[in-house]
Motif scaffolding. Structure first.
Motif, short mmCIF file in Angstrom:
data_model
loop_
_atom_site.label_atom_id
_atom_site.label_comp_id
_atom_site.label_asym_id
_atom_site.label_seq_id
_atom_site.Cartn_x
_atom_site.Cartn_y
_atom_site.Cartn_z
N GLN A 1 10.31 -1.34 -21.77
CA GLN A 1 10.24 -2.23 -23.16
C GLN A 1 8.86 -2.13 -23.60
N HIS A 2 8.04 -1.51 -23.18
CA HIS A 2 6.72 -1.59 -23.53
C HIS A 2 6.03 -2.78 -23.15
N LYS A 3 6.19 -3.63 -22.30
CA LYS A 3 5.67 -4.71 -22.06
C LYS A 3 5.17 -4.93 -20.50
N THR B 1 -1.06 6.23 -14.46
CA THR B 1 -0.27 6.77 -13.15
C THR B 1 1.26 6.35 -13.24
N HIS B 2 2.13 7.50 -12.87
CA HIS B 2 3.29 7.09 -12.12
C HIS B 2 3.50 7.38 -10.92
N ASP B 3 2.58 7.66 -10.40
CA ASP B 3 2.30 8.11 -8.83
C ASP B 3 2.31 7.02 -7.98
N ASN C 1 7.80 7.40 -17.69
CA ASN C 1 7.31 8.29 -19.24
C ASN C 1 7.66 7.48 -20.17
N GLY C 2 6.63 7.39 -21.06
CA GLY C 2 6.97 6.78 -22.27
C GLY C 2 6.63 5.32 -22.39
N CYS C 3 6.25 4.71 -21.43
CA CYS C 3 6.32 3.04 -21.38
C CYS C 3 4.95 2.72 -22.23
N GLY C 4 4.06 3.61 -22.35
CA GLY C 4 2.80 3.20 -23.12
C GLY C 4 1.42 3.70 -22.59
N LYS C 5 1.56 3.94 -21.47
CA LYS C 5 0.08 4.03 -20.50
C LYS C 5 -0.83 4.98 -21.42
N SER C 6 -0.43 6.10 -21.97
CA SER C 6 -1.65 6.73 -22.43
C SER C 6 -2.10 6.46 -23.89
N GLU D 1 6.73 2.24 -36.86
CA GLU D 1 8.20 2.07 -36.11
C GLU D 1 8.54 2.46 -34.53
N ILE D 2 7.70 3.28 -34.36
CA ILE D 2 8.18 3.63 -32.67
C ILE D 2 6.95 2.56 -32.04
N ILE D 3 7.63 1.97 -31.19
CA ILE D 3 6.83 1.11 -30.23
C ILE D 3 6.44 1.87 -29.03
N ALA D 4 5.14 1.49 -28.91
CA ALA D 4 4.56 2.20 -28.01
C ALA D 4 4.02 0.94 -26.77
N LEU D 5 3.50 -0.10 -27.48
CA LEU D 5 3.08 -1.17 -26.64
C LEU D 5 3.54 -2.46 -27.16
N GLU D 6 3.88 -3.52 -26.50
CA GLU D 6 4.48 -4.88 -27.09
C GLU D 6 3.83 -5.95 -26.16
N ASP D 7 3.11 -6.63 -27.16
CA ASP D 7 2.37 -7.96 -26.64
C ASP D 7 1.73 -8.02 -25.21
N ILE D 8 0.78 -6.79 -25.27
CA ILE D 8 -0.05 -6.86 -24.09
C ILE D 8 -1.09 -7.87 -23.88
N THR D 9 -1.05 -8.57 -22.72
CA THR D 9 -2.02 -9.52 -22.46
C THR D 9 -2.70 -9.40 -20.99
N LEU D 10 -3.55 -9.01 -20.92
CA LEU D 10 -4.17 -8.98 -19.47
C LEU D 10 -5.90 -8.86 -19.35
N THR D 11 -6.47 -8.93 -18.34
CA THR D 11 -7.82 -8.79 -18.24
C THR D 11 -8.24 -7.88 -17.21
N ILE D 12 -9.29 -6.95 -17.35
CA ILE D 12 -9.80 -5.99 -16.37
C ILE D 12 -11.31 -6.44 -16.00
#
Ligand SMILES: Nc1ncnc2c1ncn2[C@@H]1O[C@H](COP(=O)(O)OP(=O)(O)OP(=O)(O)O)[C@@H](O)[C@H]1O
Ligand SMILES: [Mg+2]
Length: 272
Positions: A223-225, A204-206, A43-48, A20-31
């Motif tokens: 919103q973790h998106k 980072t948040h730097d 802080n808390g947006c889901g990076k880690s 129930e604790i949302i950490a990441l929501e619907d992440i679509t990307l390429t690296i």
């Protein structure tokens, strides 16, 4: 012609802790391979969480993570050959160094990963000394890990990842706790790693680090998106987005008898 090869392809990835604790929501990307890629967000947006997913330590609740054309999932990580290959070529430096460093002293910590290989003791010693010199921790080699400062531990953690010479290096908050000179060293090392064909992914948040590295950048919002993906140069100029995701803030104050509203961030000396 675009000859860049995709390393990671994330499709609609969501992750929830305890269902129930949302950490990441619907992440679509390429690296892309051989790129410097960064995630930035408050802080808390889901990076880690995302870094753990990229390193195969967590699996998405929804969506898929494709790595070099293959899905990273629990079944894959039960295959010992896959695990051995993945773990020697893809390394995460944790945000919390205490959960990464487990040997009693610095020399043992750095040599640990190499002892599992065929490399001779003499070569291990040489490599430990080389990486220690690179990270400016030669004088710490005989020290107990528990006696190190936070920044020193961070340098040891980064060194213990570099010594394995991985293809993909994930650095979760690499510059937190580091003094400005050491931050500069990390930036130089990241550039050098890229030159040798590595892929470096940081969280980072730097904003200062982003300004120095000019990576491909993904901004995560509260919103973790994904808020936006693009070139660091363009996103750093986009005050509207940075304000929206709370990476900079606007404050109002009295200046020369006039009310002033101005953008404030900690990565540039702010002027009126
Ligand atoms: N083990 C856990 N159990 C429950 N919730 C967690 C756990 N780990 C993280 N979370 C929650 O998941 C969300 C994302 O956390 P995460 O650590 O990925 O954020 P972050 O962007 O790395 O933050 P920071 O900048 O503080 O390092 C947060 O709301 C956090 O409280
Ligand atoms: Mg984090």
């Amino acid at each position: 012609m675009n000859d860049k090869k995709i390393l990671y392809d994330l499709r609609n990835v969501s992750y929830y802790y305890l269902k129930e604790i949302i950490a990441l929501e619907d992440i679509t990307l390429t690296i892309n391979e051989n790129s410097i890629f960064a995630f930035i967000g408050v802080n808390g947006c889901g990076k880690s969480t995302l870094m753990h997913i990229l390193n195969g330590l967590l699996y998405p609740n929804q969506g898929n993570v494709i790595y070099k054309g293959e899905e990273l999932n629990e079944v894959k990580f039960k295959n010992i050959d896959f695990v051995r290959k993945f773990r020697t070529t893809n390394t995460l430096v944790f945000q919390d160094t205490d959960s990464q460093l487990f040997c009693s002293d610095v020399y043992s910590e750095l040599s640990f990963g190499l002892i599992q290989t065929e490399i001779s003791d003499k070569e291990i010693k040489e490599r430990v000394e080389q990486v220690a010199e690179l990270m400016k921790i030669s004088s710490l080699l005989n020290r107990a890990i528990s006696s190190l400062s936070g920044g020193e531990k961070k340098k040891v953690a980064i060194a213990s990842a570099l010594i394995l010479n991985p293809e993909v290096i994930l650095l979760d908050e690499p510059t937190s706790e580091l003094d400005p000179k050491t931050q500069g060293l990390i930036v130089e090392i990241i550039y050098e790693l890229k030159k040798t064909g590595k892929t470096i992914i940081i969280s980072t948040h730097d904003l200062g680090l982003i300004d120095d590295l000019k990576p491909d950048l993904c901004v995560l919002n509260e919103q973790h998106k994904v808020e936006i993906i693009g070139r660091a140069e363009d996103i750093l100029e986009n005050e509207e987005i940075l304000l929206k995701v709370n990476l900079i803030h606007e404050h109002t104050h009295l200046h020369n008898g006039m009310m002033h509203k101005h953008i404030h961030s900690h990565y540039k000396i702010h002027k009126h």
